[in-house]
Scaffold this motif. Structure first.
Motif, PDB file in Angstrom:
ATOM      1  N   LYS A  40       0.851  -1.185   0.000  1.00 30.01           N
ATOM      2  CA  LYS A  40       0.000   0.000   0.000  1.00 30.01           C
ATOM      3  C   LYS A  40       0.893   1.244   0.000  1.00 30.01           C
ATOM      4  O   LYS A  40       1.822   1.355   0.795  1.00 30.01           O
ATOM      5  N   LEU A  41       0.578   2.159  -0.898  1.00 29.78           N
ATOM      6  CA  LEU A  41       1.342   3.386  -1.032  1.00 29.78           C
ATOM      7  C   LEU A  41       0.433   4.562  -0.722  1.00 29.78           C
ATOM      8  O   LEU A  41      -0.682   4.653  -1.242  1.00 29.78           O
ATOM      9  N   LYS A  42       0.894   5.474   0.124  1.00 29.10           N
ATOM     10  CA  LYS A  42       0.113   6.662   0.423  1.00 29.10           C
ATOM     11  C   LYS A  42       0.494   7.776  -0.537  1.00 29.10           C
ATOM     12  O   LYS A  42       1.673   8.032  -0.771  1.00 29.10           O
ATOM     13  N   THR A  43      -0.513   8.414  -1.109  1.00 29.65           N
ATOM     14  CA  THR A  43      -0.268   9.543  -2.012  1.00 29.65           C
ATOM     15  C   THR A  43      -1.137  10.715  -1.608  1.00 29.65           C
ATOM     16  O   THR A  43      -2.193  10.547  -0.995  1.00 29.65           O
ATOM     17  N   LEU A  44      -0.680  11.903  -1.960  1.00 28.30           N
ATOM     18  CA  LEU A  44      -1.450  13.123  -1.747  1.00 28.30           C
ATOM     19  C   LEU A  44      -1.420  13.930  -3.045  1.00 28.30           C
ATOM     20  O   LEU A  44      -0.342  14.180  -3.597  1.00 28.30           O
ATOM     21  N   GLU A  45      -2.585  14.310  -3.529  1.00 27.96           N
ATOM     22  CA  GLU A  45      -2.688  15.153  -4.716  1.00 27.96           C
ATOM     23  C   GLU A  45      -3.097  16.554  -4.282  1.00 27.96           C
ATOM     24  O   GLU A  45      -4.172  16.748  -3.723  1.00 27.96           O
ATOM     25  N   MET A  46      -2.204  17.511  -4.505  1.00 23.93           N
ATOM     26  CA  MET A  46      -2.490  18.899  -4.146  1.00 23.93           C
ATOM     27  C   MET A  46      -2.707  19.702  -5.427  1.00 23.93           C
ATOM     28  O   MET A  46      -1.850  19.714  -6.314  1.00 23.93           O
ATOM     29  N   THR A  47      -3.857  20.344  -5.533  1.00 20.13           N
ATOM     30  CA  THR A  47      -4.154  21.182  -6.695  1.00 20.13           C
ATOM     31  C   THR A  47      -4.541  22.579  -6.211  1.00 20.13           C
ATOM     32  O   THR A  47      -4.963  22.762  -5.062  1.00 20.13           O
ATOM     33  N   SER A  55      -6.978  22.347  -3.034  1.00 13.43           N
ATOM     34  CA  SER A  55      -7.544  21.091  -2.523  1.00 13.43           C
ATOM     35  C   SER A  55      -6.420  20.098  -2.264  1.00 13.43           C
ATOM     36  O   SER A  55      -5.327  20.193  -2.826  1.00 13.43           O
ATOM     37  N   MET A  56      -6.725  19.142  -1.397  1.00 15.31           N
ATOM     38  CA  MET A  56      -5.754  18.132  -1.009  1.00 15.31           C
ATOM     39  C   MET A  56      -6.495  16.798  -0.891  1.00 15.31           C
ATOM     40  O   MET A  56      -7.454  16.686  -0.125  1.00 15.31           O
ATOM     41  N   THR A  57      -6.088  15.816  -1.665  1.00 11.98           N
ATOM     42  CA  THR A  57      -6.723  14.503  -1.653  1.00 11.98           C
ATOM     43  C   THR A  57      -5.701  13.457  -1.267  1.00 11.98           C
ATOM     44  O   THR A  57      -4.679  13.289  -1.953  1.00 11.98           O
ATOM     45  N   ILE A  58      -5.946  12.757  -0.173  1.00  9.14           N
ATOM     46  CA  ILE A  58      -5.033  11.722   0.313  1.00  9.14           C
ATOM     47  C   ILE A  58      -5.636  10.351   0.008  1.00  9.14           C
ATOM     48  O   ILE A  58      -6.815  10.108   0.250  1.00  9.14           O
ATOM     49  N   LYS A  59      -4.799   9.478  -0.538  1.00  9.79           N
ATOM     50  CA  LYS A  59      -5.255   8.147  -0.911  1.00  9.79           C
ATOM     51  C   LYS A  59      -4.267   7.092  -0.413  1.00  9.79           C
ATOM     52  O   LYS A  59      -3.083   7.380  -0.228  1.00  9.79           O
ATOM     53  N   LYS A  60      -4.776   5.894  -0.226  1.00 14.64           N
ATOM     54  CA  LYS A  60      -3.923   4.738   0.033  1.00 14.64           C
ATOM     55  C   LYS A  60      -4.175   3.762  -1.114  1.00 14.64           C
ATOM     56  O   LYS A  60      -5.290   3.269  -1.280  1.00 14.64           O
ATOM     57  N   GLN A  61      -3.131   3.495  -1.907  1.00 16.66           N
ATOM     58  CA  GLN A  61      -3.335   2.769  -3.160  1.00 16.66           C
ATOM     59  C   GLN A  61      -2.365   1.601  -3.288  1.00 16.66           C
ATOM     60  O   GLN A  61      -1.283   1.595  -2.699  1.00 16.66           O
ATOM     61  N   GLU A  62      -2.762   0.638  -4.114  1.00 18.40           N
ATOM     62  CA  GLU A  62      -1.917  -0.521  -4.369  1.00 18.40           C
ATOM     63  C   GLU A  62      -0.733  -0.128  -5.244  1.00 18.40           C
ATOM     64  O   GLU A  62      -0.855   0.665  -6.175  1.00 18.40           O
ATOM     65  N   PHE A  63       0.412  -0.695  -4.921  1.00 19.01           N
ATOM     66  CA  PHE A  63       1.612  -0.490  -5.719  1.00 19.01           C
ATOM     67  C   PHE A  63       2.389  -1.799  -5.756  1.00 19.01           C
ATOM     68  O   PHE A  63       2.581  -2.441  -4.729  1.00 19.01           O
TER      69      PHE A  63
END
Length: 223
Positions: free
Chosen positions: A2-9, A96-104
């Protein structure tokens, strides 16, 4: 894994027109204390997979944070009201800030990806080798091996050990890119692999500056 990512726009009162390198330069200068924003320590480049990457997606800036890069983006999220790129000053009116936990990592399914930005697989040494190969099949095989190496290198940089062989194939078209007045070969198109990559992560050369940004198209489960 599991990889944590954050998308900031963020959005401004006017459209961003400058090169994405200018965006990186703004954040690297304003928040110089965070190595992840510029990947330099006392003017020396940090050679590791970047945990903060600067993109343009659908004509809007996007900054991607991965693992420890997330904490840095959280720290600076509210600390800028304007962005100066070159001679232009942009007032930030929305963020905006979107935090996800995704498969890698290695997968039992085949994942199809497209490159949203040019993929840069060739350095000076393998560029010479690539140009000496006369057949398209030979060039494609070389790019396929480089893609496998890109995925292995990215995995190592993120602390992930690939447990088995990576299977992949590519469908790309050659184009030309320019960086610091130097022209080089780059590639558009896509690839398939038994490997799961979160959207907007970059592979190949210069992922911190938005090169080789991928987006998943579809997933196919093998029988």
């Amino acid at each position: 894994m599991k990889l944590k990512t954050l998308e900031m726009t963020f959005k401004s009162t006017k459209e961003f027109k400058e090169n994405i390198l200018c965006t990186r330069g703004f954040f690297a200068t304003k928040f110089n204390e965070y190595v992840q924003l510029h990947n330099h320590i006392t003017d020396k480049l940090v050679y590791s997979y970047p945990t903060i990457q600067y993109k343009v997606v659908k004509n809007e800036p996007l900054i991607l944070g991965i693992n420890e890069g997330i904490d840095v983006l959280k720290e600076i999220f509210d600390d800028f009201d304007t962005i100066r790129l070159g001679e232009t000053k942009y007032e930030i009116i929305e963020r905006s800030m979107t935090i996800k936990k995704q498969e890698f990592g290695l997968s039992d399914r085949i994942h199809f990806y497209e490159f949203l930005t040019p993929w840069l697989p060739l350095n000076q040494e393998n560029h010479e080798k690539f140009m000496q190969i006369k057949s398209r099949d030979g060039q494609k095989e070389m790019l396929r091996r480089i893609l496998t190496g890109n995925l292995l290198s990215m995995s190592k940089g993120l602390g992930y050990t690939v447990p088995d062989n990576i299977k992949c194939d590519i469908d790309v078209q050659v184009t030309k890119s320019e960086y610091k007045d130097v022209k080089f070969l780059s590639f558009y198109g896509g690839f398939m692999a038994n490997f799961c990559i979160p959207n907007y992560m970059g592979i190949g050369k210069s992922p911190a500056m938005g090169r080789g940004t991928v987006q998943k198209i579809r997933v196919y489960r093998e029988n």
